[in-house]
Design an enzyme around this catalytic site. Structure first.
Site, PDB file in Angstrom:
ATOM      1  N   GLY A  58       0.837  -1.192   0.000  1.00 51.20           N
ATOM      2  CA  GLY A  58       0.000   0.000   0.000  1.00 51.20           C
ATOM      3  C   GLY A  58       0.872   1.242   0.000  1.00 51.20           C
ATOM      4  O   GLY A  58       2.007   1.206   0.485  1.00 51.20           O
ATOM      5  N   CYS A  83       6.075   0.025   7.232  1.00 53.17           N
ATOM      6  CA  CYS A  83       5.684   1.158   6.400  1.00 53.17           C
ATOM      7  C   CYS A  83       6.888   1.599   5.580  1.00 53.17           C
ATOM      8  O   CYS A  83       8.002   1.663   6.110  1.00 53.17           O
ATOM      9  CB  CYS A  83       5.217   2.306   7.298  1.00 53.17           C
ATOM     10  SG  CYS A  83       4.703   3.767   6.395  1.00 53.17           S
ATOM     11  N   LEU A  84       6.659   1.898   4.307  1.00 52.43           N
ATOM     12  CA  LEU A  84       7.764   2.311   3.435  1.00 52.43           C
ATOM     13  C   LEU A  84       8.402   3.609   3.916  1.00 52.43           C
ATOM     14  O   LEU A  84       9.555   3.890   3.599  1.00 52.43           O
ATOM     15  CB  LEU A  84       7.284   2.458   1.992  1.00 52.43           C
ATOM     16  CG  LEU A  84       6.779   1.168   1.329  1.00 52.43           C
ATOM     17  CD1 LEU A  84       6.249   1.453  -0.058  1.00 52.43           C
ATOM     18  CD2 LEU A  84       7.880   0.124   1.288  1.00 52.43           C
ATOM     19  N   HIS A 128      -4.268   1.414   7.837  1.00 50.98           N
ATOM     20  CA  HIS A 128      -2.897   1.939   7.859  1.00 50.98           C
ATOM     21  C   HIS A 128      -2.738   3.037   6.800  1.00 50.98           C
ATOM     22  O   HIS A 128      -2.208   4.120   7.088  1.00 50.98           O
ATOM     23  CB  HIS A 128      -1.918   0.780   7.616  1.00 50.98           C
ATOM     24  CG  HIS A 128      -0.488   1.188   7.472  1.00 50.98           C
ATOM     25  ND1 HIS A 128       0.504   0.756   8.321  1.00 50.98           N
ATOM     26  CD2 HIS A 128       0.141   1.995   6.560  1.00 50.98           C
ATOM     27  CE1 HIS A 128       1.655   1.288   7.958  1.00 50.98           C
ATOM     28  NE2 HIS A 128       1.467   2.032   6.886  1.00 50.98           N
ATOM     29  N   GLU A 129      -3.206   2.760   5.581  1.00 50.87           N
ATOM     30  CA  GLU A 129      -3.041   3.736   4.496  1.00 50.87           C
ATOM     31  C   GLU A 129      -3.900   4.975   4.738  1.00 50.87           C
ATOM     32  O   GLU A 129      -3.455   6.104   4.489  1.00 50.87           O
ATOM     33  CB  GLU A 129      -3.368   3.102   3.140  1.00 50.87           C
ATOM     34  CG  GLU A 129      -2.457   1.945   2.743  1.00 50.87           C
ATOM     35  CD  GLU A 129      -0.976   2.268   2.848  1.00 50.87           C
ATOM     36  OE1 GLU A 129      -0.591   3.430   2.648  1.00 50.87           O
ATOM     37  OE2 GLU A 129      -0.193   1.343   3.158  1.00 50.87           O
ATOM     38  N   GLN A 174       2.993   9.962   1.146  1.00 52.83           N
ATOM     39  CA  GLN A 174       4.291   9.262   1.134  1.00 52.83           C
ATOM     40  C   GLN A 174       5.105   9.567  -0.111  1.00 52.83           C
ATOM     41  O   GLN A 174       6.284   9.223  -0.173  1.00 52.83           O
ATOM     42  CB  GLN A 174       4.087   7.746   1.242  1.00 52.83           C
ATOM     43  CG  GLN A 174       3.494   7.324   2.576  1.00 52.83           C
ATOM     44  CD  GLN A 174       3.375   5.823   2.648  1.00 52.83           C
ATOM     45  OE1 GLN A 174       2.405   5.248   2.178  1.00 52.83           O
ATOM     46  NE2 GLN A 174       4.375   5.170   3.217  1.00 52.83           N
ATOM     47  N   HIS A 221      -2.468   7.555   6.986  1.00 53.70           N
ATOM     48  CA  HIS A 221      -1.533   8.491   6.338  1.00 53.70           C
ATOM     49  C   HIS A 221      -2.253   9.758   5.867  1.00 53.70           C
ATOM     50  O   HIS A 221      -1.663  10.840   5.851  1.00 53.70           O
ATOM     51  CB  HIS A 221      -0.859   7.835   5.129  1.00 53.70           C
ATOM     52  CG  HIS A 221       0.284   6.924   5.475  1.00 53.70           C
ATOM     53  ND1 HIS A 221       1.408   7.357   6.131  1.00 53.70           N
ATOM     54  CD2 HIS A 221       0.488   5.604   5.231  1.00 53.70           C
ATOM     55  CE1 HIS A 221       2.253   6.335   6.290  1.00 53.70           C
ATOM     56  NE2 HIS A 221       1.712   5.264   5.749  1.00 53.70           N
TER      57      HIS A 221
HETATM   58 NI    NI Z   1       2.612   3.367   5.707  1.00 51.40          NI
END
Ligand code: NI
Length: 187
Positions: A45, A98-99, A140-141, A50, A144
């Site tokens: 995701g 998470c990236l 989670h997404e 991000q 953000h």
């Molecule tokens: Ni994330």
């Protein structure tokens, strides 16, 4: 085109993302680029903040997790202006990553049962009840888009224990095998 992933500590990750209007210029290219960036960094995701854009856009492809979590098999989403309603159920604790926080993984407690309303890439309204790990990815997404990251959900003690790792990310003292954008240097 691969985009750099903005890392923890960058202010864009703390902003509340703006809703997206139909006809948003360059949306198709952005979505292509977000998927490419997500696949290249082996994420499931990615949210627009991000990649430095404070807009309510998320891409998800949960299929790689389908073997362990059948609800994820074949599930690919573009979420524009998503809204989550948390439904009943016992919270479940599972590890997330998470990236924007490379090298970290922490247990997060979430209710894995939600109703999701969103616009797809054609701005068609959609609604679905989602459970299990897929519901976790969506939450989670969508966090953000509210300026939150998953470690906001962990205990202060646990956060203290990973403080040094977090500081390394914030100050750019990490190595990452995908392109990243570090937080601006603090004065
Ligand atoms: Ni994330």
């Amino acid at each position: 085109m691969k985009l750099p992933v903005y890392l923890y500590g960058h202010p864009v990750l703390r902003k509340t993302a703006e809703p997206v209007a139909p006809g948003r210029e360059g949306l198709k290219d952005l979505l292509d680029n977000m998927f490419e960036t997500m696949y290249a960094s082996e994420g499931v995701g990615l949210a627009a903040p991000q990649v430095g854009l404070s807009e309510q856009i998320v891409v998800i492809d949960a299929d790689p997790l389908g073997e362990n979590f059948p609800e994820c098999a074949g599930r690919k989403f573009v979420l524009i202006n998503p809204e989550i309603e948390i439904l009943d159920g016992e919270p479940v604790t599972r590890a997330e990553g998470c990236l924007s926080l490379p090298g970290l993984s922490e247990n997060v407690r979430r209710t894995e049962h939600i109703r999701l309303r969103w616009l797809d890439a054609d701005f068609t309204p959609r609604e679905e009840e989602i459970s299990g790990f897929l519901a976790r990815i969506v939450q989670h997404e969508c966090d953000h888009l509210q300026g939150k990251v998953y470690i906001d959900h962990i205990s202060p003690i646990r956060k203290q224990l990973i403080r040094a790792k977090l500081n390394n990310i914030v100050s750019g003292r990490i190595r990452c095998d995908y392109p990243v954008k570090y937080a601006p240097r603090r004065k």
